[in-house]
Write an enzyme that holds these catalytic residues in place. Sequence first.
Site, mmCIF file in Angstrom:
data_model
loop_
_atom_site.group_PDB
_atom_site.id
_atom_site.type_symbol
_atom_site.label_atom_id
_atom_site.label_comp_id
_atom_site.label_asym_id
_atom_site.label_seq_id
_atom_site.Cartn_x
_atom_site.Cartn_y
_atom_site.Cartn_z
ATOM 1 N N ASP A 264 0.867 -1.163 0.000
ATOM 2 C CA ASP A 264 0.000 0.000 0.000
ATOM 3 C C ASP A 264 0.910 1.221 0.000
ATOM 4 O O ASP A 264 2.081 1.147 0.393
ATOM 5 C CB ASP A 264 -0.933 -0.002 1.212
ATOM 6 C CG ASP A 264 -2.229 0.756 0.938
ATOM 7 O OD1 ASP A 264 -2.232 1.610 0.032
ATOM 8 O OD2 ASP A 264 -3.225 0.498 1.629
ATOM 9 N N TRP A 265 0.392 2.340 -0.460
ATOM 10 C CA TRP A 265 1.235 3.515 -0.693
ATOM 11 C C TRP A 265 1.816 4.037 0.626
ATOM 12 O O TRP A 265 1.097 4.487 1.508
ATOM 13 C CB TRP A 265 0.413 4.592 -1.394
ATOM 14 C CG TRP A 265 0.465 4.521 -2.896
ATOM 15 C CD1 TRP A 265 0.753 5.554 -3.738
ATOM 16 C CD2 TRP A 265 0.249 3.386 -3.751
ATOM 17 N NE1 TRP A 265 0.737 5.122 -5.056
ATOM 18 C CE2 TRP A 265 0.440 3.798 -5.092
ATOM 19 C CE3 TRP A 265 -0.050 2.046 -3.521
ATOM 20 C CZ2 TRP A 265 0.314 2.937 -6.184
ATOM 21 C CZ3 TRP A 265 -0.185 1.179 -4.610
ATOM 22 C CH2 TRP A 265 -0.001 1.625 -5.900
#
Length: 737
Positions: A264-265
């Site tokens: 995930d970012w």
Amino acid sequence: MKKITSLIACTYFTISAFAQTVKPVYLDESQPIEKRVEDALTRMTLEEKVKMCHAQSKFSSYGVPRLGIPELWMSDGPHGIREEVLWDEWNGAHWTSDSCIAFPALTCLAATWDPQMAALYGKSIGEEARYRKKDVLLGPGVNIYRTPLNGRNFEYMGEDPFLSSRMVIPYIQGVQSNGVAACVKHFALNNQEIDRGHINVIIDDRALHEIYLPAFKAAVQEAGVWSIMGAYNQYKGQQCCHNQYLLNDILKQDWQFDGVVISDWGGVHNTEQAANFGLDLEMGTWTDGLSQGKANAYDNYYLADPLLKKIKKGEINIKVVDDKVRRLLKMIFRTVMNSQRPWGSFGTEEHALAGRTIAENGIVLLKNDKNILPINLNKIKKIVVVGENANKRMTLGGGSSSLKVKYEITPLDGLKKQIGNLAEIIYVKGYVSPLTEKRDPKPKIPVGYKEPNPEILLQEAINAAKDADIVLYFGGLNKNENQDSEGNDRKSYNLPYGQDRLISELAKVNKNIVVTIISGNAVAMPWIKEVPAIVEGWFGGTESGNAIASILTGKVNPSGKLPMTIAEKLEDYPSHALGEYPGDHVNVRYNEGIFIGYRWIDKQKKQTLFPFGHGLSYTTFDYGKIKISSKQMKNNDKITISIPIKNSGKIKGKETVQLYIGDEKCSFERPIKELKGFSKIELNPGEEKIVTFEITDEAFKFYDDKQKIWRTEPGKFKIYIGASSNDIRETSEITLL
């Protein structure tokens, strides 16, 4: 001599021409993909391998230009293809050609209880992604509905692992049929937004394997998903984006996942763990705080220069990088280097109508006393529409699922279009969400703007409702912060902006009131006995208003069923009853174990507002007697369970027949019943069909957390068939030998 020279020259040019026409193995699509991967890997430098393991921009990662291996481009999200953004910013790039079709939120898709709708959804959104030259679609989400306060529940598929598993498979297959990788998320246990970046989930192995992992497992082993996104939270004290147990032991070893694990970012926190504990590709947002203001921010990511240095020092084995690159190359060959993938299409009428069909199949008629719905336009001539959500755009906001859409039909738009001049429609807001409330994108507030007085809006609505033939109320939640939105959870189970009071006041002056909730979450309904009809309209996307109007006017017979329980009060959810939400900012314990949703409701014998699987129709269905091919079953046997269903009403309709199984006696505590099959059928008035379920011993298994295996125990099992988890029409028994 001239002849010899000519012959040599001719031979040279022939060999040269031949050499130029022979493709390297990795570029030859006729070769097995594994062979192509190994060939490409041998041609790459260490620096090129490391570069492939991290982002080069907000939504892309490196290829190998020297070898003609292209970069990967990704897009949010699960409900539509996000607008183009600047290379390293969230700001839009202001293209004029990136307005997409918004599809319904995944709670609405799950509410269809129809794998064919999931296949249509995946195919359609995959075509949109492909046309926009996206190689990875960052969705679907399959995190389990543990609390109705979770801000991202609208992106997921409800509380039941079996329903989520059956619905996610055709979605993924539809996306990937376009040569676009689906990226199922968030793996795993990301069931709240509060403290999501660090909260450590403490859960027993039974709950992990029986409740929170099955949809991911189905995505890997049955759908063949090409990528998975890690979660922000921690499990066993390790970040889920680099987690030995989740990513290496379960995903890659036990499930034999051959795809790419994407962070995930900004979800990566350590180079050694990211290298060794299962992550393949680190994505993020510009500097992620690692190198503020530097032009080469992505080189400072954990899987960038820090990884390269540690490999060169011998601190990290190059074999772990080779494994990552193998997976990335395989995904590249499946997507952007697949010359046979279709071209896709974007923003089409076909996709808009697909979204509308899905929404119409997912909208749930919760209550309909005295058959107030559908609206009888032969008798009703004055309609008062109340509520901000009747005229509010819901495709904007919500975090990563926010969309720039080609158009959006609101419920008010849809009603006006379908009713036309057959009745007068008057609209009053009744309530508003403050413009100053945080939302994305941030609205422009006019100079000197003052928020409307809530009391004045309330009184206007009451006055308008007094002499209406019917009042159509549209409320619920929206995509603002602390509602159905990424980044934060809801603060209350009740409706915001004074809506509960407003609905009660409207019901006092007009008994013919229909409440339509627009949301991705369950809400409290203290006014439930005061109103005759309630509809769950969900976030329906581009064609939402037309879909809702079709249901309310009877153009479409509602057939949606709830993918989650709507409890009477927040404390009736086990995550709140047992006091472990949202945790202590360090840990959150899932004390309820496997008993979430209807499993908990059954165990505690609690009343609900509306049970899991509930949904009414404008017609009625009669259930016949169960027939079972054999009342005894051995392991590896298959049996069939069938039941006749008849449309006993006057109009065509769809019914979802639900099969639950309960273990009568077990050495481990088990739920009273668990969903193990469902089938949605369409019947004309008076028509009868036989619904058949094929059951194997998989339907009887539980996870033995002592032996670390799935197994069964001999004994009697009860078979339940019904219209919801609380509306069981027929029962029978099977003995497992």
